[in-house]
Design a protein around this motif. Structure first.
Motif, PDB file in Angstrom:
ATOM      1  N   LEU A  27       0.851  -1.196   0.000  1.00 59.00           N
ATOM      2  CA  LEU A  27       0.000   0.000   0.000  1.00 59.00           C
ATOM      3  C   LEU A  27       0.882   1.238   0.000  1.00 59.00           C
ATOM      4  CD1 LEU A  27      -2.726  -1.068   2.583  1.00 59.00           C
ATOM      5  CD2 LEU A  27      -2.913  -0.996   0.102  1.00 59.00           C
ATOM      6  N   PRO A  28       0.315   2.404  -0.275  1.00 56.90           N
ATOM      7  CA  PRO A  28       1.132   3.618  -0.235  1.00 56.90           C
ATOM      8  C   PRO A  28       1.862   3.742   1.103  1.00 56.90           C
ATOM      9  CG  PRO A  28      -1.036   4.092  -1.141  1.00 56.90           C
ATOM     10  CD  PRO A  28      -1.075   2.676  -0.646  1.00 56.90           C
ATOM     11  N   GLN A  29       3.143   4.057   1.051  1.00 57.02           N
ATOM     12  CA  GLN A  29       3.942   4.179   2.256  1.00 57.02           C
ATOM     13  C   GLN A  29       3.563   5.434   3.024  1.00 57.02           C
ATOM     14  OE1 GLN A  29       6.321   1.736   3.345  1.00 57.02           O
ATOM     15  NE2 GLN A  29       4.963   0.748   1.859  1.00 57.02           N
TER      16      GLN A  29
ATOM     17  N   VAL B 246      -2.218   0.228  14.145  1.00 62.79           N
ATOM     18  CA  VAL B 246      -2.882   1.447  14.598  1.00 62.79           C
ATOM     19  C   VAL B 246      -2.713   2.451  13.473  1.00 62.79           C
ATOM     20  CG1 VAL B 246      -2.939   3.283  16.316  1.00 62.79           C
ATOM     21  CG2 VAL B 246      -2.430   0.925  17.016  1.00 62.79           C
ATOM     22  N   HIS B 247      -3.830   3.004  13.010  1.00 64.89           N
ATOM     23  CA  HIS B 247      -3.848   3.921  11.873  1.00 64.89           C
ATOM     24  C   HIS B 247      -4.271   5.310  12.350  1.00 64.89           C
ATOM     25  CE1 HIS B 247      -4.193   0.199   9.345  1.00 64.89           C
ATOM     26  NE2 HIS B 247      -4.917  -0.193  10.367  1.00 64.89           N
ATOM     27  N   ALA B 248      -3.435   6.305  12.118  1.00 66.04           N
ATOM     28  CA  ALA B 248      -3.787   7.705  12.396  1.00 66.04           C
ATOM     29  C   ALA B 248      -4.505   8.229  11.159  1.00 66.04           C
ATOM     30  CB  ALA B 248      -2.531   8.521  12.673  1.00 66.04           C
ATOM     31  N   LEU B 249      -5.743   8.691  11.318  1.00 69.13           N
ATOM     32  CA  LEU B 249      -6.583   9.057  10.180  1.00 69.13           C
ATOM     33  C   LEU B 249      -6.828  10.565  10.102  1.00 69.13           C
ATOM     34  CD1 LEU B 249      -9.213   6.192  10.548  1.00 69.13           C
ATOM     35  CD2 LEU B 249      -7.085   6.182   9.229  1.00 69.13           C
ATOM     36  N   ASP B 250      -7.093  11.029   8.878  1.00 67.26           N
ATOM     37  CA  ASP B 250      -7.315  12.464   8.635  1.00 67.26           C
ATOM     38  C   ASP B 250      -8.792  12.856   8.639  1.00 67.26           C
ATOM     39  OD1 ASP B 250      -8.254  11.457   6.212  1.00 67.26           O
ATOM     40  OD2 ASP B 250      -6.769  12.498   4.980  1.00 67.26           O
ATOM     41  N   VAL B 251      -9.658  11.984   9.138  1.00 68.25           N
ATOM     42  CA  VAL B 251     -11.101  12.271   9.231  1.00 68.25           C
ATOM     43  C   VAL B 251     -11.579  11.967  10.648  1.00 68.25           C
ATOM     44  CG1 VAL B 251     -11.649  11.873   6.784  1.00 68.25           C
ATOM     45  CG2 VAL B 251     -11.694   9.951   8.389  1.00 68.25           C
ATOM     46  N   ASP B 252     -12.634  12.667  11.076  1.00 74.20           N
ATOM     47  CA  ASP B 252     -13.207  12.414  12.405  1.00 74.20           C
ATOM     48  C   ASP B 252     -13.856  11.046  12.477  1.00 74.20           C
ATOM     49  OD1 ASP B 252     -12.488  14.956  13.402  1.00 74.20           O
ATOM     50  OD2 ASP B 252     -14.313  15.844  12.579  1.00 74.20           O
TER      51      ASP B 252
ATOM     52  N   THR C 293      -7.205   2.927   4.342  1.00 77.08           N
ATOM     53  CA  THR C 293      -6.024   3.196   3.518  1.00 77.08           C
ATOM     54  C   THR C 293      -6.021   4.611   2.967  1.00 77.08           C
ATOM     55  OG1 THR C 293      -5.769   0.874   2.913  1.00 77.08           O
ATOM     56  CG2 THR C 293      -4.788   2.492   1.422  1.00 77.08           C
ATOM     57  N   PHE C 294      -7.148   5.071   2.479  1.00 80.67           N
ATOM     58  CA  PHE C 294      -7.180   6.379   1.836  1.00 80.67           C
ATOM     59  C   PHE C 294      -7.298   7.551   2.802  1.00 80.67           C
ATOM     60  CE2 PHE C 294      -7.709   3.584  -1.701  1.00 80.67           C
ATOM     61  CZ  PHE C 294      -6.843   4.169  -2.604  1.00 80.67           C
ATOM     62  N   HIS C 295      -7.358   7.242   4.101  1.00 78.82           N
ATOM     63  CA  HIS C 295      -7.388   8.314   5.104  1.00 78.82           C
ATOM     64  C   HIS C 295      -6.226   8.207   6.091  1.00 78.82           C
ATOM     65  CE1 HIS C 295     -11.064  10.199   3.821  1.00 78.82           C
ATOM     66  NE2 HIS C 295     -11.604   9.000   3.666  1.00 78.82           N
ATOM     67  N   THR C 296      -5.272   7.319   5.832  1.00 80.72           N
ATOM     68  CA  THR C 296      -4.166   7.113   6.764  1.00 80.72           C
ATOM     69  C   THR C 296      -3.068   8.145   6.586  1.00 80.72           C
ATOM     70  OG1 THR C 296      -4.604   4.742   6.943  1.00 80.72           O
ATOM     71  CG2 THR C 296      -2.387   5.474   7.493  1.00 80.72           C
ATOM     72  N   LEU C 297      -2.761   8.848   7.684  1.00 78.25           N
ATOM     73  CA  LEU C 297      -1.631   9.776   7.737  1.00 78.25           C
ATOM     74  C   LEU C 297      -0.355   9.061   8.166  1.00 78.25           C
ATOM     75  CD1 LEU C 297      -3.385  12.711   9.621  1.00 78.25           C
ATOM     76  CD2 LEU C 297      -2.792  12.650   7.188  1.00 78.25           C
ATOM     77  N   ALA C 298      -0.504   8.097   9.072  1.00 77.93           N
ATOM     78  CA  ALA C 298       0.625   7.323   9.598  1.00 77.93           C
ATOM     79  C   ALA C 298       0.078   6.003  10.140  1.00 77.93           C
ATOM     80  CB  ALA C 298       1.343   8.097  10.701  1.00 77.93           C
TER      81      ALA C 298
ATOM     82  N   ALA D 154     -15.335  -5.956   5.796  1.00 71.40           N
ATOM     83  CA  ALA D 154     -13.998  -5.613   6.294  1.00 71.40           C
ATOM     84  C   ALA D 154     -13.075  -5.105   5.189  1.00 71.40           C
ATOM     85  CB  ALA D 154     -13.390  -6.831   6.978  1.00 71.40           C
ATOM     86  N   ALA D 155     -13.096  -5.710   4.018  1.00 73.86           N
ATOM     87  CA  ALA D 155     -12.227  -5.244   2.929  1.00 73.86           C
ATOM     88  C   ALA D 155     -12.566  -3.812   2.531  1.00 73.86           C
ATOM     89  CB  ALA D 155     -12.335  -6.164   1.719  1.00 73.86           C
ATOM     90  N   GLN D 156     -13.838  -3.468   2.552  1.00 70.39           N
ATOM     91  CA  GLN D 156     -14.250  -2.109   2.229  1.00 70.39           C
ATOM     92  C   GLN D 156     -13.814  -1.137   3.334  1.00 70.39           C
ATOM     93  OE1 GLN D 156     -18.362  -1.797   1.162  1.00 70.39           O
ATOM     94  NE2 GLN D 156     -18.263   0.398   0.828  1.00 70.39           N
ATOM     95  N   VAL D 157     -13.892  -1.560   4.593  1.00 71.59           N
ATOM     96  CA  VAL D 157     -13.389  -0.736   5.690  1.00 71.59           C
ATOM     97  C   VAL D 157     -11.893  -0.498   5.490  1.00 71.59           C
ATOM     98  CG1 VAL D 157     -12.945  -0.647   8.178  1.00 71.59           C
ATOM     99  CG2 VAL D 157     -15.154  -1.477   7.333  1.00 71.59           C
TER     100      VAL D 157
END
Length: 172
Positions: free
Chosen positions: A12-14, A133-139, A157-162, A149-152
């Motif tokens: 996935l994107p680093q 643990v995924h830090a996300l850019d959305v509330d 993936t598309f909201h992960t900052l770190a 689960a795959a859709q989650v």
């Protein structure tokens, strides 16, 4: 000789990482019986720090890339944890009541259950369990408790900052 599939985070994107620790599991270690499906079926304790600026929520997942499905197996999807959360206690994955914040919930895993369900590999080679643990850019992610689960995972993936990951094994 069989080749193990990659962890999903390898292709996935680093993104940057941050410190992730656990009193219960270690990188490359073996899961204790209390964290497997046929044992205590408890989620392990996890603690993190150093989330990037802009983190608005957190997701915690557990994924088995070695499941004989062609698509892996999701064991845990805890979503919409408040950005200020720094840890989950052992057993926090047993129900939504164990999660911090009013908007937090468990999405359906692949058992299917709306909680943590531990390692349950078929007999043979040990499987890997990636606790992330995924830090996300959305509330809040635009998913429901019954979103597959795959859709989650797609939304995460598309909201992960770190992201930080500890991978442990278990086999029977």
């Amino acid at each position: 000789m069989s080749v193990r599939p990659p962890l999903p985070y390898e292709f996935l994107p680093q993104v940057p990482s941050f410190p992730l620790t656990s009193e219960d599991i270690t990188e490359g270690g073996t899961l204790a019986k209390e964290f497997v499906y046929s044992g205590g079926n408890l989620s392990p304790q996890l603690a993190w720090s150093g989330l990037p600026e802009g983190t608005r929520s957190i997701a915690v997942t557990c994924y088995d890339p070695d499941a004989p499905t062609g698509s892996g197996w999701w064991h845990w999807l805890a979503l919409n944890l408040p950005a200020g959360t720094a840890a989950l206690a052992r057993g926090a994955g047993s129900s939504d009541a164990g999660l911090p914040g009013e908007a937090s919930f468990h999405a359906r895993n692949d058992f299917p259950g709306h909680k943590y369900d531990g390692a349950a590999p078929p007999p043979g080679a040990p499987h890997r369990y990636a606790f992330a643990v995924h830090a996300l850019d959305v509330d809040a992610l635009d998913v429901t408790a019954d979103t597959p689960a795959a859709q989650v995972g797609f939304h995460i993936t598309f909201h992960t900052l770190a992201r930080a990951v500890i991978t442990a094994e278990f086999g029977v």
